[in-house]
Design a protein around this motif. Structure first.
Motif, PDB file in Angstrom:
ATOM      1  N   MET A  54      13.966 -30.907 -18.937  1.00  0.00           N
ATOM      2  CA  MET A  54      15.037 -29.868 -19.104  1.00  0.00           C
ATOM      3  C   MET A  54      16.408 -30.372 -18.948  1.00  0.00           C
ATOM      4  SD  MET A  54      12.991 -26.419 -18.155  1.00  0.00           S
ATOM      5  CE  MET A  54      13.716 -25.357 -19.073  1.00  0.00           C
ATOM      6  N   GLU A  55      17.167 -30.227 -20.359  1.00  0.00           N
ATOM      7  CA  GLU A  55      18.539 -30.726 -20.248  1.00  0.00           C
ATOM      8  C   GLU A  55      19.519 -29.489 -19.705  1.00  0.00           C
ATOM      9  OE1 GLU A  55      20.033 -31.219 -24.118  1.00  0.00           O
ATOM     10  OE2 GLU A  55      21.706 -32.843 -23.693  1.00  0.00           O
ATOM     11  N   PRO A  56      20.431 -30.000 -18.785  1.00  0.00           N
ATOM     12  CA  PRO A  56      21.685 -29.021 -18.492  1.00  0.00           C
ATOM     13  C   PRO A  56      22.221 -28.680 -19.869  1.00  0.00           C
ATOM     14  CG  PRO A  56      22.037 -30.958 -17.589  1.00  0.00           C
ATOM     15  CD  PRO A  56      20.783 -31.316 -18.094  1.00  0.00           C
ATOM     16  N   HIS A  63      30.337 -14.501  -9.112  1.00  0.00           N
ATOM     17  CA  HIS A  63      30.647 -14.098  -7.688  1.00  0.00           C
ATOM     18  C   HIS A  63      30.693 -15.494  -7.073  1.00  0.00           C
ATOM     19  CE1 HIS A  63      29.551 -10.177  -8.859  1.00  0.00           C
ATOM     20  NE2 HIS A  63      28.193 -10.482  -9.020  1.00  0.00           N
ATOM     21  N   GLY A  64      31.360 -16.504  -7.370  1.00  0.00           N
ATOM     22  CA  GLY A  64      31.718 -17.757  -6.539  1.00  0.00           C
ATOM     23  C   GLY A  64      30.418 -18.652  -6.707  1.00  0.00           C
ATOM     24  N   GLU A  65      29.627 -18.373  -7.257  1.00  0.00           N
ATOM     25  CA  GLU A  65      28.162 -19.235  -7.445  1.00  0.00           C
ATOM     26  C   GLU A  65      27.961 -19.641  -8.755  1.00  0.00           C
ATOM     27  OE1 GLU A  65      24.491 -18.261  -4.281  1.00  0.00           O
ATOM     28  OE2 GLU A  65      25.016 -16.740  -5.628  1.00  0.00           O
ATOM     29  N   TYR A  66      27.749 -21.094  -8.809  1.00  0.00           N
ATOM     30  CA  TYR A  66      27.537 -21.507  -9.919  1.00  0.00           C
ATOM     31  C   TYR A  66      25.800 -21.718 -10.321  1.00  0.00           C
ATOM     32  CZ  TYR A  66      32.176 -23.477 -10.202  1.00  0.00           C
ATOM     33  OH  TYR A  66      33.442 -23.469 -10.082  1.00  0.00           O
ATOM     34  N   SER A  67      25.657 -21.355 -11.779  1.00  0.00           N
ATOM     35  CA  SER A  67      24.290 -21.360 -12.151  1.00  0.00           C
ATOM     36  C   SER A  67      24.324 -22.361 -13.641  1.00  0.00           C
ATOM     37  CB  SER A  67      23.843 -20.166 -12.565  1.00  0.00           C
ATOM     38  OG  SER A  67      23.975 -19.349 -11.572  1.00  0.00           O
ATOM     39  N   VAL A  68      23.501 -22.924 -13.563  1.00  0.00           N
ATOM     40  CA  VAL A  68      23.228 -23.931 -14.698  1.00  0.00           C
ATOM     41  C   VAL A  68      21.963 -23.677 -15.628  1.00  0.00           C
ATOM     42  CG1 VAL A  68      21.926 -25.907 -13.547  1.00  0.00           C
ATOM     43  CG2 VAL A  68      23.249 -26.383 -15.333  1.00  0.00           C
ATOM     44  N   THR A  69      22.284 -23.575 -16.786  1.00  0.00           N
ATOM     45  CA  THR A  69      21.065 -23.400 -17.651  1.00  0.00           C
ATOM     46  C   THR A  69      20.556 -24.560 -18.330  1.00  0.00           C
ATOM     47  OG1 THR A  69      22.257 -20.971 -18.486  1.00  0.00           O
ATOM     48  CG2 THR A  69      20.663 -21.834 -19.603  1.00  0.00           C
ATOM     49  N   HIS A  70      19.228 -24.463 -18.256  1.00  0.00           N
ATOM     50  CA  HIS A  70      18.452 -25.854 -18.482  1.00  0.00           C
ATOM     51  C   HIS A  70      17.696 -25.190 -19.894  1.00  0.00           C
ATOM     52  CE1 HIS A  70      18.735 -27.080 -14.356  1.00  0.00           C
ATOM     53  NE2 HIS A  70      18.996 -28.242 -15.009  1.00  0.00           N
ATOM     54  N   LYS A  71      17.561 -26.118 -20.736  1.00  0.00           N
ATOM     55  CA  LYS A  71      16.630 -25.999 -22.161  1.00  0.00           C
ATOM     56  C   LYS A  71      15.779 -27.236 -22.148  1.00  0.00           C
ATOM     57  CE  LYS A  71      17.307 -25.312 -26.917  1.00  0.00           C
ATOM     58  NZ  LYS A  71      17.995 -25.481 -28.183  1.00  0.00           N
TER      59      LYS A  71
END
Ligand SMILES: [Zn+2]
Ligand SMILES: [Zn+2]
Length: 97
Positions: A54-56, A63-71
């Motif tokens: 799964m590639e980012p 709210h100051g939190e990072y999220s990364v989406t993977h495919k």
């Protein structure tokens, strides 16, 4: 020596960059290149037998939190994951360029 090698649950070798990743039960993505593996249909259920890399592809901040989406490179499944402490932020920033 090879015969002694046993995989511990959640530890894995990153199939993208080869890094040995120590799992902590929460993360299944590589802290170095952020690639993940398609093992869940829903977070934590390990119910998928796809096992594609799964590639980012996308980064967002809430709210100051990072999220990364993977495919998933095999089936196209996408999943949003919170960044973990210890993730390589340089690699994270590389995702958004
Ligand atoms: Zn990696
Ligand atoms: Zn998949």
């Amino acid at each position: 020596m090879a015969e002694n090698f046993k995989k511990v649950t959640e530890d894995f070798e990153c199939e993208h960059c080869g890094r040995q990743v120590k799992g902590d039960g929460y993360t299944n993505h590589c802290p170095k290149c952020l690639y993940s593996k398609h093992v869940d249909n829903h977070p934590g259920d390990r119910a998928s037998d796809c096992e594609g890399l799964m590639e980012p592809i996308f980064l967002d901040q809430e709210h100051g939190e990072y999220s990364v989406t993977h495919k998933c490179l095999i089936c196209g499944h996408t999943k949003r994951n919170k960044m973990q402490k210890g993730d390589d932020f340089e690699a994270v920033l590389g995702v958004i360029q």
